[in-house]
Each structure stands twice: as C-alpha cells, then as structure tokens.
Design a protein around this motif. Structure first.
Motif, PDB file in Angstrom:
ATOM      1  N   HIS A  69       0.838  -1.193   0.000  1.00  0.00           N
ATOM      2  CA  HIS A  69       0.000   0.000   0.000  1.00  0.00           C
ATOM      3  C   HIS A  69       0.877   1.247   0.000  1.00  0.00           C
ATOM      4  O   HIS A  69       1.930   1.290   0.647  1.00  0.00           O
ATOM      5  CB  HIS A  69      -0.876   0.056   1.257  1.00  0.00           C
ATOM      6  CG  HIS A  69      -1.831  -1.082   1.404  1.00  0.00           C
ATOM      7  ND1 HIS A  69      -3.150  -1.004   1.024  1.00  0.00           N
ATOM      8  CD2 HIS A  69      -1.662  -2.332   1.921  1.00  0.00           C
ATOM      9  CE1 HIS A  69      -3.758  -2.142   1.295  1.00  0.00           C
ATOM     10  NE2 HIS A  69      -2.870  -2.969   1.837  1.00  0.00           N
ATOM     11  N   LEU A  70       0.403   2.274  -0.672  1.00  0.00           N
ATOM     12  CA  LEU A  70       1.026   3.590  -0.646  1.00  0.00           C
ATOM     13  C   LEU A  70      -0.025   4.610  -0.238  1.00  0.00           C
ATOM     14  O   LEU A  70      -1.148   4.616  -0.766  1.00  0.00           O
ATOM     15  CB  LEU A  70       1.585   3.946  -2.029  1.00  0.00           C
ATOM     16  CG  LEU A  70       2.087   5.388  -2.230  1.00  0.00           C
ATOM     17  CD1 LEU A  70       3.321   5.647  -1.382  1.00  0.00           C
ATOM     18  CD2 LEU A  70       2.385   5.660  -3.707  1.00  0.00           C
ATOM     19  N   VAL A  71       0.316   5.481   0.718  1.00  0.00           N
ATOM     20  CA  VAL A  71      -0.615   6.511   1.158  1.00  0.00           C
ATOM     21  C   VAL A  71       0.182   7.767   1.501  1.00  0.00           C
ATOM     22  O   VAL A  71       1.338   7.693   1.930  1.00  0.00           O
ATOM     23  CB  VAL A  71      -1.458   6.026   2.374  1.00  0.00           C
ATOM     24  CG1 VAL A  71      -0.600   5.725   3.577  1.00  0.00           C
ATOM     25  CG2 VAL A  71      -2.545   7.036   2.723  1.00  0.00           C
ATOM     26  N   ARG A  72      -0.430   8.910   1.282  1.00  0.00           N
ATOM     27  CA  ARG A  72       0.135  10.195   1.681  1.00  0.00           C
ATOM     28  C   ARG A  72      -0.696  10.743   2.837  1.00  0.00           C
ATOM     29  O   ARG A  72      -1.825  10.317   3.067  1.00  0.00           O
ATOM     30  CB  ARG A  72       0.087  11.197   0.514  1.00  0.00           C
ATOM     31  CG  ARG A  72       0.581  10.669  -0.813  1.00  0.00           C
ATOM     32  CD  ARG A  72       2.062  10.331  -0.805  1.00  0.00           C
ATOM     33  NE  ARG A  72       2.897  11.508  -0.618  1.00  0.00           N
ATOM     34  CZ  ARG A  72       3.275  12.323  -1.620  1.00  0.00           C
ATOM     35  NH1 ARG A  72       2.871  12.076  -2.870  1.00  0.00           N
ATOM     36  NH2 ARG A  72       4.060  13.354  -1.386  1.00  0.00           N
ATOM     37  N   LEU A 101      -0.329  -0.840  -4.599  1.00  0.00           N
ATOM     38  CA  LEU A 101       0.651  -0.883  -5.676  1.00  0.00           C
ATOM     39  C   LEU A 101       0.814  -2.267  -6.270  1.00  0.00           C
ATOM     40  O   LEU A 101       1.226  -2.403  -7.424  1.00  0.00           O
ATOM     41  CB  LEU A 101       2.012  -0.390  -5.171  1.00  0.00           C
ATOM     42  CG  LEU A 101       2.076   1.053  -4.666  1.00  0.00           C
ATOM     43  CD1 LEU A 101       3.487   1.363  -4.188  1.00  0.00           C
ATOM     44  CD2 LEU A 101       1.647   2.032  -5.748  1.00  0.00           C
ATOM     45  N   GLY A 102       0.530  -3.298  -5.479  1.00  0.00           N
ATOM     46  CA  GLY A 102       0.714  -4.638  -6.004  1.00  0.00           C
ATOM     47  C   GLY A 102       0.667  -5.685  -4.912  1.00  0.00           C
ATOM     48  O   GLY A 102       0.457  -5.384  -3.732  1.00  0.00           O
ATOM     49  N   LEU A 103       0.867  -6.931  -5.327  1.00  0.00           N
ATOM     50  CA  LEU A 103       0.833  -8.079  -4.432  1.00  0.00           C
ATOM     51  C   LEU A 103       2.217  -8.709  -4.383  1.00  0.00           C
ATOM     52  O   LEU A 103       2.854  -8.921  -5.416  1.00  0.00           O
ATOM     53  CB  LEU A 103      -0.192  -9.099  -4.941  1.00  0.00           C
ATOM     54  CG  LEU A 103      -0.396 -10.365  -4.113  1.00  0.00           C
ATOM     55  CD1 LEU A 103      -1.023 -10.035  -2.760  1.00  0.00           C
ATOM     56  CD2 LEU A 103      -1.286 -11.355  -4.871  1.00  0.00           C
ATOM     57  N   TRP A 104       2.688  -9.008  -3.175  1.00  0.00           N
ATOM     58  CA  TRP A 104       3.994  -9.631  -2.959  1.00  0.00           C
ATOM     59  C   TRP A 104       3.776 -11.006  -2.337  1.00  0.00           C
ATOM     60  O   TRP A 104       3.081 -11.123  -1.319  1.00  0.00           O
ATOM     61  CB  TRP A 104       4.832  -8.741  -2.032  1.00  0.00           C
ATOM     62  CG  TRP A 104       6.207  -9.244  -1.722  1.00  0.00           C
ATOM     63  CD1 TRP A 104       7.061  -9.909  -2.552  1.00  0.00           C
ATOM     64  CD2 TRP A 104       6.906  -9.086  -0.479  1.00  0.00           C
ATOM     65  NE1 TRP A 104       8.250 -10.184  -1.914  1.00  0.00           N
ATOM     66  CE2 TRP A 104       8.179  -9.686  -0.635  1.00  0.00           C
ATOM     67  CE3 TRP A 104       6.586  -8.506   0.737  1.00  0.00           C
ATOM     68  CZ2 TRP A 104       9.129  -9.722   0.390  1.00  0.00           C
ATOM     69  CZ3 TRP A 104       7.529  -8.525   1.764  1.00  0.00           C
ATOM     70  CH2 TRP A 104       8.786  -9.129   1.576  1.00  0.00           C
ATOM     71  N   ASN A 105       4.373 -12.021  -2.940  1.00  0.00           N
ATOM     72  CA  ASN A 105       4.205 -13.376  -2.398  1.00  0.00           C
ATOM     73  C   ASN A 105       5.153 -13.664  -1.245  1.00  0.00           C
ATOM     74  O   ASN A 105       5.033 -14.708  -0.578  1.00  0.00           O
ATOM     75  CB  ASN A 105       4.343 -14.435  -3.494  1.00  0.00           C
ATOM     76  CG  ASN A 105       5.732 -14.469  -4.129  1.00  0.00           C
ATOM     77  OD1 ASN A 105       6.701 -13.916  -3.601  1.00  0.00           O
ATOM     78  ND2 ASN A 105       5.828 -15.134  -5.285  1.00  0.00           N
ATOM     79  N   LEU A 155      11.562  -8.004  -2.467  1.00  0.00           N
ATOM     80  CA  LEU A 155      10.672  -7.137  -3.248  1.00  0.00           C
ATOM     81  C   LEU A 155      11.426  -5.885  -3.642  1.00  0.00           C
ATOM     82  O   LEU A 155      12.121  -5.277  -2.824  1.00  0.00           O
ATOM     83  CB  LEU A 155       9.448  -6.752  -2.410  1.00  0.00           C
ATOM     84  CG  LEU A 155       8.540  -5.653  -2.986  1.00  0.00           C
ATOM     85  CD1 LEU A 155       7.747  -6.192  -4.162  1.00  0.00           C
ATOM     86  CD2 LEU A 155       7.611  -5.102  -1.910  1.00  0.00           C
ATOM     87  N   GLU A 156      11.284  -5.490  -4.898  1.00  0.00           N
ATOM     88  CA  GLU A 156      11.795  -4.204  -5.351  1.00  0.00           C
ATOM     89  C   GLU A 156      10.806  -3.656  -6.369  1.00  0.00           C
ATOM     90  O   GLU A 156      10.506  -4.305  -7.374  1.00  0.00           O
ATOM     91  CB  GLU A 156      13.189  -4.327  -5.959  1.00  0.00           C
ATOM     92  CG  GLU A 156      13.802  -2.984  -6.327  1.00  0.00           C
ATOM     93  CD  GLU A 156      15.292  -3.070  -6.645  1.00  0.00           C
ATOM     94  OE1 GLU A 156      15.723  -2.407  -7.607  1.00  0.00           O
ATOM     95  OE2 GLU A 156      16.001  -3.791  -5.915  1.00  0.00           O
ATOM     96  N   MET A 157      10.290  -2.467  -6.103  1.00  0.00           N
ATOM     97  CA  MET A 157       9.337  -1.860  -7.018  1.00  0.00           C
ATOM     98  C   MET A 157       9.437  -0.348  -6.918  1.00  0.00           C
ATOM     99  O   MET A 157      10.027   0.193  -5.960  1.00  0.00           O
ATOM    100  CB  MET A 157       7.908  -2.332  -6.732  1.00  0.00           C
ATOM    101  CG  MET A 157       7.354  -1.938  -5.378  1.00  0.00           C
ATOM    102  SD  MET A 157       5.760  -2.784  -4.989  1.00  0.00           S
ATOM    103  CE  MET A 157       4.805  -2.466  -6.451  1.00  0.00           C
TER     104      MET A 157
END
Length: 238
Positions: free
Chosen positions: A164-167, A198-202, A207-209
C-alpha cells in the motif's frame, strides 16, 4: 446510541472529557507501528480521539493516519476530508473480524488491534503489544525526485501481502458550522489521502518496485497481509 446506514449499523462512542497522553520516549524500532484512526468531522466523540492521534504522531515508532469516513455526512455536516475508500477499508476490517458493525472513533493498530480511539490507556497498551511483536519483514523506501523506490525482504515465511502507498497532510484546522460538532474549531493531523494498492507480494523473494510520487506531503508504504490482516512492516518519508 446507534444510527443505521444502508450497509451496517454504526455507533458513535461518547467518552466524557478530553483525552491526554503521557509523553513517552520513543524507542528505536525498525518498523514503526501503523495506527489508523477512523474518524469524522461529524462525530461528536471524535475530537478526543483526534487529539490522541496527534500525540501519537509525534513518536518515531508510530505512523499515525487519520482516515476520515463519509457515513456521518448525512447528519448535517459533510467531512471535508471524507473519503468513501476509507469507509470501505473500515468495513473490510469489520468483515475480516466477523463483525457487522463499524463505529467512530475506531483505531486499528498494526492492522490487528481494534481500540476505541478516545481511550488513551487502551490505545497505548495496543501500541506496545504491536511494538513487541517480532518483525516479519524489513522495508525501506527512498525517493529520488518524483520516483519512490521500495525494497523489502522477508524474515521468514510470509502470507500473500499487499503493498500500500498513502500520503498524509500533516495538519489542518477546520471550523465546523453544522452537525454534531457545530460551532467547534477542530485541529486535525496526519490526514490520509490518495491511498492506493501498488501490487501483491508473495514474500518468497526480495521485493523491489517503484512508484511515482509528487508533492511534499509525507509518503507511507505499508505491507499488509491480504484480506485486511496484520500489517507486517511499514516505512515513512516525511
């Protein structure tokens, strides 16, 4: 006192008097605890919890976020920070816990502990429990201009995890001229906005994004178990 919405029964919990927090020296912590306050400008019980969140937000080991919901707008005052996405998030937590009611002011601490936000001692106990939990992942974020680089490593087996990304807006003052808080000027802090997944990480490999970010508001990245589970790690750039 209960009020019905079209989806769910909601309760605005009243707590007499103003809440205060004893100042504590923050200890070092690699992954701060995320404290989400579900609040509303239209809820008479919420200013006390807003004040609790403001004090928590001064700690380095806490990431405080005020998620203004929209289901109190019907009683005469439209929350200027209200976002239906935050109502949806609160309902998601309720479903995950098997509950059919939501309320303000509610704090979700670490995605796992549900506390009435205007009860500072209960809040502090839950924050400490979350801080004492073992870390499940490391997370770092860096910013280069408008580009945010996110890196995470699992510290053991992980469930499917959402990134998740939030401001948040650090502070604002609102003159409320209608509704339950009519005539009050309320100071708000850590006002969340622009929440996105932003996406799903297993969790099986590092992780790098990257993500694009603009503006000067602080940036928060949260790793949370899919399905409104516990928050595994969080990081912030102020």
């Amino acid at each position: 006192m209960y009020r019905l919405t079209s989806w769910i029964a909601t309760t605005c919990l009243a707590v007499a008097g103003s809440a205060t927090l004893a100042q504590e020296r923050s200890r070092d912590h690699d992954s701060p605890v995320v404290v989400e306050l579900f609040t509303s400008q239209g809820c008479i019980s919420c200013p006390a919890a807003d004040a609790v969140l403001a004090e928590l937000g001064q700690r380095d080991d806490v990431i405080a976020l005020a998620l203004h919901v929209d289901y109190w707008d019907y009683i005469g005052w439209r929350d200027s920070f209200g976002d239906p996405a935050f109502t949806k998030r609160q309902k998601g937590y309720a479903r995950a816990a098997g509950r059919r009611s939501i309320y303000t002011p509610q704090m979700m601490i670490g995605g796992a502990f549900d506390v009435v936000g205007s009860r500072p001692m209960k809040v502090m106990d839950a924050v400490q429990h979350a801080l004492d939990a073992p870390a499940l992942a490391t997370l770092t974020i860096t910013r280069d201009g408008d580009m945010l680089l996110i890196r995470a490593d699992p510290l053991g087996p992980l469930p499917e995890t959402l990134v998740h990304l939030v401001r948040y807006t650090p502070r604002a003052t609102v003159d409320i001229t209608a509704g339950e808080n009519e005539g009050r000027t309320v100071f708000y802090t850590h006002i969340a906005h622009g929440w996105q997944v932003l996406g799903l990480w297993n969790g099986e490999a590092p992780l790098e994004m990257q993500a694009e970010v603009t503006g000067d508001d602080p940036v928060v990245v949260i790793l949370q178990e899919k399905g409104y589970g516990p928050i595994l790690a969080a990081s912030r750039l102020r």
